[in-house]
Enzyme design. Structure first.
Site: not given
Ligand SMILES: Nc1nc(=O)c2c([nH]1)NC[C@@H]1CN(c3ccc(C(=O)N[C@@H](CCC(=O)O)C(=O)O)cc3)C=[N+]21
Length: 300
Positions: A54, A98, A121
């Site tokens: 991010k 987070q 968020d």
């Molecule tokens: N306040 C808060 N807001 C959030 O938005 C929040 C949070 N807490 N806590 C954790 C989760 C998790 N999350 C992700 C976002 C993008 C991918 C992402 O881009 N993933 C890639 C894969 C990444 C990899 O290869 O590990 C994909 O799906 O292509 C993953 C997980 C947002 N979160």
């Protein structure tokens, strides 16, 4: 038949380009640089990866990134004091704490202490209420990203049958509100839903957000339906070698892709859009805070 793949990475790149162009404009014309503060409590390795990505993307679109890493045993008072400082900092337009937080911290209390105008968020109770009543709000990033991909793929969603599987405050409930806002007929299904396969089979739009690896098989999907897979589950992948893992969604991709009209992959679907929408929300918050014209196509 084989589904069209909805490329979340490509969608996200388009969103980031729009954000970057608008950021350049308000920097030049108004001398304002949007700023996003991310607060991470504790050292969960997966969270650290996500926070780093991010921060990098925030800088890439021309915004300021402020990272606050606190020890896992940080007291609630210390965290609330930091949020108060960020609430009052005019350089900070977006605040993300987070989740999940360590167990000794009250998540609802912490989230509701964020200035709703900076709550990128969209989890603050005020934003939840504004969204539910169709008023201007900050919209949660994951559902917003799903909505953008659905609109991009289908054009109008009006009158379509949508099933959201999962009733979380973070995805399921706000997703249902957004689909209703676009005039879908919305069903929220969950672990107690009777005859879940039949409920899903009626849907023109399926949003799977339960967090259970590959739980939706292809024979639940209505032929031609649009499938948005929110799940990001890490499972063992012995075929890749001992101890190896891979990411899968809540939908069984191979079987669903044979039936669906279109489907988002995991990885490369909803995840990248979530981060892109976080940047979009930060820009939107900055524009609202300064009475500037909001970017088009980046809000619900
Ligand atoms: N306040 C808060 N807001 C959030 O938005 C929040 C949070 N807490 N806590 C954790 C989760 C998790 N999350 C992700 C976002 C993008 C991918 C992402 O881009 N993933 C890639 C894969 C990444 C990899 O290869 O590990 C994909 O799906 O292509 C993953 C997980 C947002 N979160």
């Amino acid at each position: 038949m084989s589904a069209q793949i909805i490329d979340g990475k490509a969608f996200a790149a388009t969103v980031r380009e729009k954000v970057a162009a608008h950021v350049t404009r308000i920097k030049d014309e108004n001398g304002i640089t949007p700023g996003l503060a991310v607060v991470l409590v504790g050292e969960d390795p997966a969270s650290q990866v996500y926070v780093r990505s991010k921060g990098k993307q925030t800088i890439e679109v021309g915004m300021n990134s402020y990272e606050h890493k606190l020890d896992a045993d940080t007291s609630e008072a210390t965290l609330l004091a930091l949020i108060d400082k960020l609430n009052n900092d005019p350089e900070v337009h977006g605040i993300l704490v987070q989740l999940p937080l360590p167990g000794h911290l009250n998540e609802d209390l912490v989230i509701n202490s964020i200035d709703p105008a900076k709550d990128v968020d969209g989890f603050h109770i005020s934003n939840v209420g504004l969204l539910g009543t169709g008023q201007k709000s900050m919209v949660p990033c994951t559902p917003l990203g799903c909505l953008m991909m659905l609109r991009g793929h289908l054009g109008s969603l009006s009158g379509l049958d949508a099933v959201v599987i999962g009733r979380s405050n973070i995805v399921g409930k706000p997703m249902a509100q957004l689909l209703l806002g676009d005039s879908c007929t919305v069903t929220i299904a969950h672990s107690r839903t009777k005859d879940l396969p039949d409920v899903v089979r009626r849907a023109d739009i399926v949003v799977a957000a339960v967090g259970r690896a590959e739980m939706v098989p292809g024979d639940w999907i209505k032929p031609g339906a649009t499938v948005i897979d929110v799940g990001i589950n890490r499972i063992d992948a012995p075929e890749k070698g001992e101890g190896k893992t891979r990411l899968v969604g809540d939908v069984h991709f191979d079987s669903a892709a044979k039936v669906a009209g279109a489907i988002t992959p995991v990885p490369g679907g909803v995840g990248p859009m979530t981060i892109a929408c976080l940047l979009a929300n930060t820009l939107t918050a900055c524009c609202r805070a300064n009475g500037l014209v909001e970017p088009e196509g980046l809000t619900a």
